[in-house]
Design a protein around this motif. Structure first.
Motif, PDB file in Angstrom:
ATOM      1  N   GLY A  34       0.747  -1.070  -0.075  1.00 45.07           N
ATOM      2  CA  GLY A  34      -0.015   0.031  -0.223  1.00 45.07           C
ATOM      3  C   GLY A  34       0.946   1.131   0.020  1.00 45.07           C
ATOM      4  O   GLY A  34       0.703   2.296   0.884  1.00 45.07           O
ATOM      5  N   CYS A  35       1.883   1.250  -0.615  1.00 47.50           N
ATOM      6  CA  CYS A  35       2.943   2.223  -0.786  1.00 47.50           C
ATOM      7  C   CYS A  35       2.401   3.664  -1.249  1.00 47.50           C
ATOM      8  O   CYS A  35       3.157   4.701  -0.904  1.00 47.50           O
ATOM      9  CB  CYS A  35       3.877   1.941  -1.853  1.00 47.50           C
ATOM     10  SG  CYS A  35       3.518   2.059  -3.525  1.00 47.50           S
ATOM     11  N   GLY A  36       1.297   4.041  -1.705  1.00 46.79           N
ATOM     12  CA  GLY A  36       0.661   5.116  -2.012  1.00 46.79           C
ATOM     13  C   GLY A  36       1.629   6.103  -2.805  1.00 46.79           C
ATOM     14  O   GLY A  36       2.136   5.657  -3.682  1.00 46.79           O
ATOM     15  N   ARG A  37       1.759   7.215  -2.233  1.00 48.91           N
ATOM     16  CA  ARG A  37       2.716   8.086  -2.852  1.00 48.91           C
ATOM     17  C   ARG A  37       4.038   8.167  -2.928  1.00 48.91           C
ATOM     18  O   ARG A  37       4.841   8.668  -3.681  1.00 48.91           O
ATOM     19  CB  ARG A  37       2.513   9.675  -2.600  1.00 48.91           C
ATOM     20  CG  ARG A  37       0.966  10.012  -2.597  1.00 48.91           C
ATOM     21  CD  ARG A  37       0.687  11.494  -1.968  1.00 48.91           C
ATOM     22  NE  ARG A  37       1.054  11.557  -0.621  1.00 48.91           N
ATOM     23  CZ  ARG A  37       0.626  12.595   0.276  1.00 48.91           C
ATOM     24  NH1 ARG A  37       0.184  13.632  -0.113  1.00 48.91           N
ATOM     25  NH2 ARG A  37       0.857  12.431   1.523  1.00 48.91           N
TER      26      ARG A  37
ATOM     27  N   ILE B 180      -2.926  -0.782  -4.933  1.00 51.25           N
ATOM     28  CA  ILE B 180      -4.029  -0.772  -5.990  1.00 51.25           C
ATOM     29  C   ILE B 180      -4.532   0.356  -6.575  1.00 51.25           C
ATOM     30  O   ILE B 180      -5.524   0.367  -7.508  1.00 51.25           O
ATOM     31  CB  ILE B 180      -5.159  -1.917  -5.564  1.00 51.25           C
ATOM     32  CG1 ILE B 180      -5.805  -1.099  -4.144  1.00 51.25           C
ATOM     33  CG2 ILE B 180      -4.672  -3.340  -5.212  1.00 51.25           C
ATOM     34  CD1 ILE B 180      -7.097  -1.835  -3.731  1.00 51.25           C
ATOM     35  N   ASP B 181      -4.005   1.556  -6.145  1.00 50.94           N
ATOM     36  CA  ASP B 181      -4.598   2.820  -6.708  1.00 50.94           C
ATOM     37  C   ASP B 181      -3.724   3.538  -7.842  1.00 50.94           C
ATOM     38  O   ASP B 181      -2.562   3.789  -7.292  1.00 50.94           O
ATOM     39  CB  ASP B 181      -4.527   3.840  -5.295  1.00 50.94           C
ATOM     40  CG  ASP B 181      -5.527   5.129  -5.698  1.00 50.94           C
ATOM     41  OD1 ASP B 181      -4.983   5.574  -6.694  1.00 50.94           O
ATOM     42  OD2 ASP B 181      -6.229   5.416  -5.050  1.00 50.94           O
ATOM     43  N   GLU B 182      -4.194   3.529  -8.800  1.00 50.37           N
ATOM     44  CA  GLU B 182      -3.418   4.043  -9.824  1.00 50.37           C
ATOM     45  C   GLU B 182      -2.786   5.637  -9.997  1.00 50.37           C
ATOM     46  O   GLU B 182      -1.711   5.809 -10.367  1.00 50.37           O
ATOM     47  CB  GLU B 182      -4.029   3.751 -11.321  1.00 50.37           C
ATOM     48  CG  GLU B 182      -4.313   2.342 -11.650  1.00 50.37           C
ATOM     49  CD  GLU B 182      -4.870   2.234 -12.997  1.00 50.37           C
ATOM     50  OE1 GLU B 182      -4.757   2.986 -13.931  1.00 50.37           O
ATOM     51  OE2 GLU B 182      -5.836   1.252 -13.119  1.00 50.37           O
ATOM     52  N   ALA B 183      -3.803   6.204  -9.166  1.00 52.28           N
ATOM     53  CA  ALA B 183      -3.349   7.616  -9.071  1.00 52.28           C
ATOM     54  C   ALA B 183      -2.225   7.834  -8.069  1.00 52.28           C
ATOM     55  O   ALA B 183      -1.468   8.574  -8.010  1.00 52.28           O
ATOM     56  CB  ALA B 183      -4.465   8.582  -8.562  1.00 52.28           C
ATOM     57  N   MET B 184      -2.273   6.942  -6.987  1.00 56.60           N
ATOM     58  CA  MET B 184      -1.112   7.031  -5.949  1.00 56.60           C
ATOM     59  C   MET B 184       0.232   6.457  -6.707  1.00 56.60           C
ATOM     60  O   MET B 184       1.246   6.951  -6.321  1.00 56.60           O
ATOM     61  CB  MET B 184      -1.547   6.105  -4.857  1.00 56.60           C
ATOM     62  CG  MET B 184      -2.655   6.719  -4.088  1.00 56.60           C
ATOM     63  SD  MET B 184      -2.275   8.296  -3.110  1.00 56.60           S
ATOM     64  CE  MET B 184      -2.819   7.790  -1.665  1.00 56.60           C
TER      65      MET B 184
END
Length: 143
Positions: free
Chosen positions: A47-50, A69-73
């Motif tokens: 969940g590495c985010g930014r 799983i968040d492409e924007a991040m």
């Protein structure tokens, strides 16, 4: 996820990149000694985010990769030149070999999981960590 809602939420409420990196430095005393005794130590950030933790690890010469799983991040992390992949955290752990990673980290991830998933995450982390490896889970609300 393929929208930018959570990215915008984090940018507005969690803090700037610089502020998050400053906060994450509290974990360095757990990481640096292991990295000093194992120069090839690797980190898997779930969940590495930014990518703030990945950036901090790079500053200390630690090879780190992240999954989210968040492409924007992930796009934010990629814009910093960080090694990130679109992947589910548990799937990423399950695909690692036994005793292969020195650090498994997850910042503000476990509060999004069911308790049974947190248990599996910890079991998988235990399996993939090298002897003396470190698991760091940070959550704003353990309940």
């Amino acid at each position: 996820m393929n929208n930018s809602f959570y990215r915008g939420f984090e940018d507005l409420h969690r803090g700037s990149r610089h502020e998050i990196i400053r906060r994450l430095q509290v974990y360095l005393p757990f990481v640096i000694p292991v990295a000093q005794t194992n120069p090839s130590a690797e980190c898997l950030d779930l969940g590495c985010g930014r990518g703030e933790w990945l950036q901090l690890m790079a500053e200390y010469g630690i090879n780190a990769k992240g999954v989210d799983i968040d492409e924007a991040m992930l796009n934010a992390a990629k814009s910093q030149g960080l090694n990130v992949t679109l992947k589910d955290a548990l799937d990423a752990l399950k695909n690692q070999a036994d005793n292969s990673i020195a650090f498994v980290t997850a910042f503000h991830l476990v509060e999004h999981l069911l308790f049974s998933q947190v248990q599996e995450l910890v079991q998988q982390a235990h399996r993939v960590l090298v002897p003396g490896g470190v698991l760091i889970l940070e959550t704003p609300n353990p309940d």
